[in-house]
Scaffold this motif. Structure first.
Motif, PDB file in Angstrom:
ATOM      1  N   GLY A 174      14.188  -4.233 -11.112  1.00  0.00           N
ATOM      2  CA  GLY A 174      14.332  -3.013 -11.632  1.00  0.00           C
ATOM      3  C   GLY A 174      13.392  -1.853 -11.504  1.00  0.00           C
ATOM      4  N   LEU A 175      13.227  -0.634 -10.458  1.00  0.00           N
ATOM      5  CA  LEU A 175      12.310   0.372  -9.755  1.00  0.00           C
ATOM      6  C   LEU A 175      12.340   1.523 -10.344  1.00  0.00           C
ATOM      7  CD1 LEU A 175      12.975  -0.512  -6.035  1.00  0.00           C
ATOM      8  CD2 LEU A 175      10.870  -1.500  -6.985  1.00  0.00           C
ATOM      9  N   ILE A 176      11.060   1.432 -10.722  1.00  0.00           N
ATOM     10  CA  ILE A 176      10.482   2.710 -12.066  1.00  0.00           C
ATOM     11  C   ILE A 176      10.203   4.211 -10.869  1.00  0.00           C
ATOM     12  CG2 ILE A 176       9.619   3.637 -13.782  1.00  0.00           C
ATOM     13  CD1 ILE A 176       8.912   0.550 -14.559  1.00  0.00           C
ATOM     14  N   GLU A 177      11.047   5.269 -10.394  1.00  0.00           N
ATOM     15  CA  GLU A 177      11.058   5.855 -10.273  1.00  0.00           C
ATOM     16  C   GLU A 177      10.858   7.301 -10.837  1.00  0.00           C
ATOM     17  OE1 GLU A 177      15.320   6.390  -8.316  1.00  0.00           O
ATOM     18  OE2 GLU A 177      14.925   4.331  -7.277  1.00  0.00           O
ATOM     19  N   ARG A 178      11.104   8.427 -10.910  1.00  0.00           N
ATOM     20  CA  ARG A 178      10.691   9.990 -11.011  1.00  0.00           C
ATOM     21  C   ARG A 178      10.927   9.754 -11.835  1.00  0.00           C
ATOM     22  NH1 ARG A 178       7.687  13.903  -9.449  1.00  0.00           N
ATOM     23  NH2 ARG A 178       7.890  12.970  -6.723  1.00  0.00           N
ATOM     24  N   ASP A 179      12.351  10.293 -12.263  1.00  0.00           N
ATOM     25  CA  ASP A 179      13.173  10.129 -13.570  1.00  0.00           C
ATOM     26  C   ASP A 179      14.235   9.277 -14.101  1.00  0.00           C
ATOM     27  OD1 ASP A 179      12.121  13.092 -13.160  1.00  0.00           O
ATOM     28  OD2 ASP A 179      13.494  13.706 -12.388  1.00  0.00           O
ATOM     29  N   GLU A 180      14.052   8.117 -13.517  1.00  0.00           N
ATOM     30  CA  GLU A 180      15.311   6.654 -14.144  1.00  0.00           C
ATOM     31  C   GLU A 180      14.667   5.713 -13.143  1.00  0.00           C
ATOM     32  OE1 GLU A 180      18.997   8.429 -12.512  1.00  0.00           O
ATOM     33  OE2 GLU A 180      18.335   7.389  -9.780  1.00  0.00           O
ATOM     34  N   GLU A 181      14.985   4.628 -14.132  1.00  0.00           N
ATOM     35  CA  GLU A 181      14.590   2.990 -12.983  1.00  0.00           C
ATOM     36  C   GLU A 181      16.457   2.865 -12.704  1.00  0.00           C
ATOM     37  OE1 GLU A 181      14.041  -1.302 -15.002  1.00  0.00           O
ATOM     38  OE2 GLU A 181      14.100   0.052 -16.497  1.00  0.00           O
ATOM     39  N   ASN A 182      15.732   2.652 -11.325  1.00  0.00           N
ATOM     40  CA  ASN A 182      17.702   1.935 -10.411  1.00  0.00           C
ATOM     41  C   ASN A 182      17.123   0.358 -10.216  1.00  0.00           C
ATOM     42  OD1 ASN A 182      19.200   1.685  -8.566  1.00  0.00           O
ATOM     43  ND2 ASN A 182      17.320   2.487  -6.944  1.00  0.00           N
ATOM     44  N   VAL A 183      18.125   0.106 -11.782  1.00  0.00           N
ATOM     45  CA  VAL A 183      18.303  -1.364 -11.084  1.00  0.00           C
ATOM     46  C   VAL A 183      18.440  -1.901 -10.350  1.00  0.00           C
ATOM     47  CG1 VAL A 183      19.455  -3.272 -12.512  1.00  0.00           C
ATOM     48  CG2 VAL A 183      18.984  -1.307 -13.804  1.00  0.00           C
ATOM     49  N   LEU A 184      18.034  -2.663  -8.917  1.00  0.00           N
ATOM     50  CA  LEU A 184      18.852  -3.167  -8.484  1.00  0.00           C
ATOM     51  C   LEU A 184      19.464  -4.561  -8.437  1.00  0.00           C
ATOM     52  CD1 LEU A 184      15.076  -2.663  -6.112  1.00  0.00           C
ATOM     53  CD2 LEU A 184      17.475  -1.122  -6.331  1.00  0.00           C
ATOM     54  N   SER A 185      18.799  -5.124  -8.983  1.00  0.00           N
ATOM     55  CA  SER A 185      20.228  -6.721  -9.480  1.00  0.00           C
ATOM     56  C   SER A 185      20.140  -6.923 -11.170  1.00  0.00           C
ATOM     57  CB  SER A 185      19.095  -7.920  -8.638  1.00  0.00           C
ATOM     58  OG  SER A 185      19.426  -9.158  -9.185  1.00  0.00           O
ATOM     59  N   CYS A 186      21.122  -6.678 -11.607  1.00  0.00           N
ATOM     60  CA  CYS A 186      21.192  -7.790 -12.716  1.00  0.00           C
ATOM     61  C   CYS A 186      22.087  -8.696 -13.058  1.00  0.00           C
ATOM     62  CB  CYS A 186      21.924  -6.402 -13.638  1.00  0.00           C
ATOM     63  SG  CYS A 186      21.970  -6.430 -15.247  1.00  0.00           S
ATOM     64  N   HIS A 187      21.485  -9.862 -13.836  1.00  0.00           N
ATOM     65  CA  HIS A 187      22.041 -11.064 -14.259  1.00  0.00           C
ATOM     66  C   HIS A 187      22.902 -10.864 -15.262  1.00  0.00           C
ATOM     67  CE1 HIS A 187      24.081 -15.340 -14.790  1.00  0.00           C
ATOM     68  NE2 HIS A 187      22.874 -14.868 -15.551  1.00  0.00           N
ATOM     69  N   GLY A 188      24.015 -10.809 -15.766  1.00  0.00           N
ATOM     70  CA  GLY A 188      24.545 -10.523 -17.394  1.00  0.00           C
ATOM     71  C   GLY A 188      25.574  -9.602 -17.648  1.00  0.00           C
ATOM     72  N   ALA A 189      24.979  -8.562 -17.604  1.00  0.00           N
ATOM     73  CA  ALA A 189      25.808  -6.856 -17.486  1.00  0.00           C
ATOM     74  C   ALA A 189      25.438  -6.377 -16.684  1.00  0.00           C
ATOM     75  CB  ALA A 189      24.366  -6.350 -18.130  1.00  0.00           C
ATOM     76  N   GLU A 190      26.326  -5.390 -16.041  1.00  0.00           N
ATOM     77  CA  GLU A 190      26.486  -3.841 -15.195  1.00  0.00           C
ATOM     78  C   GLU A 190      25.107  -2.472 -15.732  1.00  0.00           C
ATOM     79  OE1 GLU A 190      28.430  -4.584 -12.732  1.00  0.00           O
ATOM     80  OE2 GLU A 190      29.470  -5.950 -13.182  1.00  0.00           O
ATOM     81  N   MET A 191      24.490  -3.181 -15.008  1.00  0.00           N
ATOM     82  CA  MET A 191      23.375  -1.903 -14.697  1.00  0.00           C
ATOM     83  C   MET A 191      22.846  -1.195 -13.670  1.00  0.00           C
ATOM     84  SD  MET A 191      20.569  -4.301 -17.647  1.00  0.00           S
ATOM     85  CE  MET A 191      20.032  -2.411 -17.651  1.00  0.00           C
ATOM     86  N   GLY A 192      22.916   0.657 -13.851  1.00  0.00           N
ATOM     87  CA  GLY A 192      23.157   0.465 -12.700  1.00  0.00           C
ATOM     88  C   GLY A 192      21.421   1.624 -12.066  1.00  0.00           C
ATOM     89  N   SER A 193      21.339   2.720 -12.981  1.00  0.00           N
ATOM     90  CA  SER A 193      20.154   3.255 -13.906  1.00  0.00           C
ATOM     91  C   SER A 193      20.316   3.468 -15.251  1.00  0.00           C
ATOM     92  CB  SER A 193      20.046   4.841 -12.485  1.00  0.00           C
ATOM     93  OG  SER A 193      21.002   5.399 -12.336  1.00  0.00           O
ATOM     94  N   ILE A 194      18.563   4.218 -15.470  1.00  0.00           N
ATOM     95  CA  ILE A 194      18.304   4.389 -16.542  1.00  0.00           C
ATOM     96  C   ILE A 194      17.219   5.040 -16.965  1.00  0.00           C
ATOM     97  CG2 ILE A 194      18.343   3.677 -19.352  1.00  0.00           C
ATOM     98  CD1 ILE A 194      18.804   0.877 -18.292  1.00  0.00           C
ATOM     99  N   THR A 195      17.873   6.521 -17.115  1.00  0.00           N
ATOM    100  CA  THR A 195      16.606   7.405 -17.738  1.00  0.00           C
ATOM    101  C   THR A 195      15.241   6.925 -17.844  1.00  0.00           C
ATOM    102  OG1 THR A 195      17.543   8.371 -19.639  1.00  0.00           O
ATOM    103  CG2 THR A 195      18.453   9.405 -17.845  1.00  0.00           C
ATOM    104  N   ARG A 196      14.105   7.400 -17.991  1.00  0.00           N
ATOM    105  CA  ARG A 196      12.964   7.026 -17.928  1.00  0.00           C
ATOM    106  C   ARG A 196      13.179   6.905 -19.902  1.00  0.00           C
ATOM    107  NH1 ARG A 196       8.137   7.786 -13.465  1.00  0.00           N
ATOM    108  NH2 ARG A 196       6.811   7.246 -15.412  1.00  0.00           N
ATOM    109  N   GLU A 197      13.265   7.750 -19.990  1.00  0.00           N
ATOM    110  CA  GLU A 197      13.212   8.106 -21.681  1.00  0.00           C
ATOM    111  C   GLU A 197      13.833   7.102 -22.598  1.00  0.00           C
ATOM    112  OE1 GLU A 197      15.140  12.081 -20.573  1.00  0.00           O
ATOM    113  OE2 GLU A 197      14.664  12.953 -21.204  1.00  0.00           O
ATOM    114  N   ASP A 198      14.857   6.635 -21.640  1.00  0.00           N
ATOM    115  CA  ASP A 198      15.675   5.471 -22.424  1.00  0.00           C
ATOM    116  C   ASP A 198      15.419   4.219 -22.030  1.00  0.00           C
ATOM    117  OD1 ASP A 198      17.279   7.109 -23.637  1.00  0.00           O
ATOM    118  OD2 ASP A 198      19.445   7.122 -21.918  1.00  0.00           O
ATOM    119  N   THR A 199      14.814   4.095 -21.038  1.00  0.00           N
ATOM    120  CA  THR A 199      14.463   2.636 -20.625  1.00  0.00           C
ATOM    121  C   THR A 199      13.121   1.583 -21.038  1.00  0.00           C
ATOM    122  OG1 THR A 199      14.176   1.052 -18.744  1.00  0.00           O
ATOM    123  CG2 THR A 199      12.752   3.293 -18.553  1.00  0.00           C
TER     124      THR A 199
END
Length: 297
Positions: A174-199
């Motif tokens: 994941g790349l950590i942007e201003r307000d969220e983490e942008n998940v570029l690749s994930c094995h084992g789950a479906e993940m897109g973006s996560i707010t920085r408060e939650d990751t």
């Protein structure tokens, strides 16, 4: 995620502050009758806002503001006092989100919970920590033109390899942007973006070495994170993706659904995978820019 508000005031009047805060739906008050107690709560509990008096038994509200700056500078603070702003050293407000509310106003107690909720909702950086180089870090990340780079297949192969190597339930980049983490690749789950408060990566990126959370239910930083709990996440390990200039722009992470420890050798291996992910980014960016690639690691 629960909204714990740290209430700092003298023992004889802290009850009224607690009642005013908890009158607002969704807020839970955490008591601290002194500056020292406030420091301890900030270090041991997940706090999303601080309401502090100015006159305290062992200092002032500005000492509390200083403690916020040291431990969690993005946590907003409401200064609830009858001391005029002109009598307060406003230089202490630097880098801390501070709202002033005069406690002598007729409706001050009724407004306190609303004001606390408002600064939580509308403070741009509230809820997560940011590194000291946040501005430069975001510029370094933006320079990679990630949306235009052909990295998806390479990263998918890498996360497959990481998950297999560690026998982990989930591996992601994941790349950590201003307000969220942008998940570029994930094995084992479906993940897109996560707010920085939650990751968890918001915390992991601040560590120099690989960060491991063996059991999030036993870690005060994450035990109240509803997203993590609802996903069944129990353990975490994260390694920094760092540019040649020293800016952390992303993470390579492992997640499991049971408590797990990682040896020093395994932590070293995870860091090597993070360096590999960074090298892939550098290579793709160099090819796209048609410039020589300089690798010095």
């Amino acid at each position: 995620m629960s909204r714990n508000v740290l209430c700092v005031d003298r023992s004889e009047r802290i009850g009224g502050v607690v009642d005013a805060v908890e009158a607002e739906d969704g807020l839970t008050a955490v008591r601290a009758p002194s500056v020292e107690a406030a420091r301890e709560r900030l270090e041991s509990e997940s706090i999303v806002c601080v309401v502090t008096a100015y006159d305290l038994p062992d200092g002032t509200g500005m000492d509390v503001v200083g403690a916020i700056r040291e431990t969690a500078s993005q946590t907003p603070c409401v200064l609830f006092t009858d001391v005029a702003p002109s009598d307060i050293d406003t230089a202490s407000f630097e880098e801390v989100i501070v709202e002033y509310l005069n406690r002598d106003l007729p409706d001050a107690a009724d407004r306190l919970g609303f004001v606390a909720n408002d600064v939580i909702d509308h403070s741009a950086q509230v809820g997560f920590l940011a590194p000291d180089d946040e501005g430069e870090r975001l510029e370094a990340l933006a320079a990679y033109d990630v949306a235009e780079l052909p990295i998806e297949e390479s990263f998918d192969r890498l996360t497959d390899l990481i998950a297999s190597h560690f026998d982990a339930g989930v591996a992601f980049i994941g790349l950590i942007e201003r307000d969220e983490e942008n998940v570029l690749s994930c094995h084992g789950a479906e993940m897109g973006s996560i707010t920085r408060e939650d990751t968890i990566c918001t915390h992991s990126m601040l560590e120099e070495d690989v960060m491991v959370v063996e059991n999030i239910h036993e870690d005060k930083r994450f035990s109240g994170n509803d997203l993590l709990v609802n996903l069944g996440i129990v353990s975490y390990a994260g390694a920094n993706m760092t540019t040649d200039d020293g800016h952390v722009i992303g993470q390579v992470c492992l997640i499991d659904f049971e408590e797990r420890r990682y040896s020093e050798a395994e932590r070293h291996e995870l860091q090597q995978f993070a360096e590999t992910a960074m090298e892939i980014l550098d290579l793709r960016q160099a090819v796209r820019a048609e410039r020589p690639l300089e690798v010095a690691r």
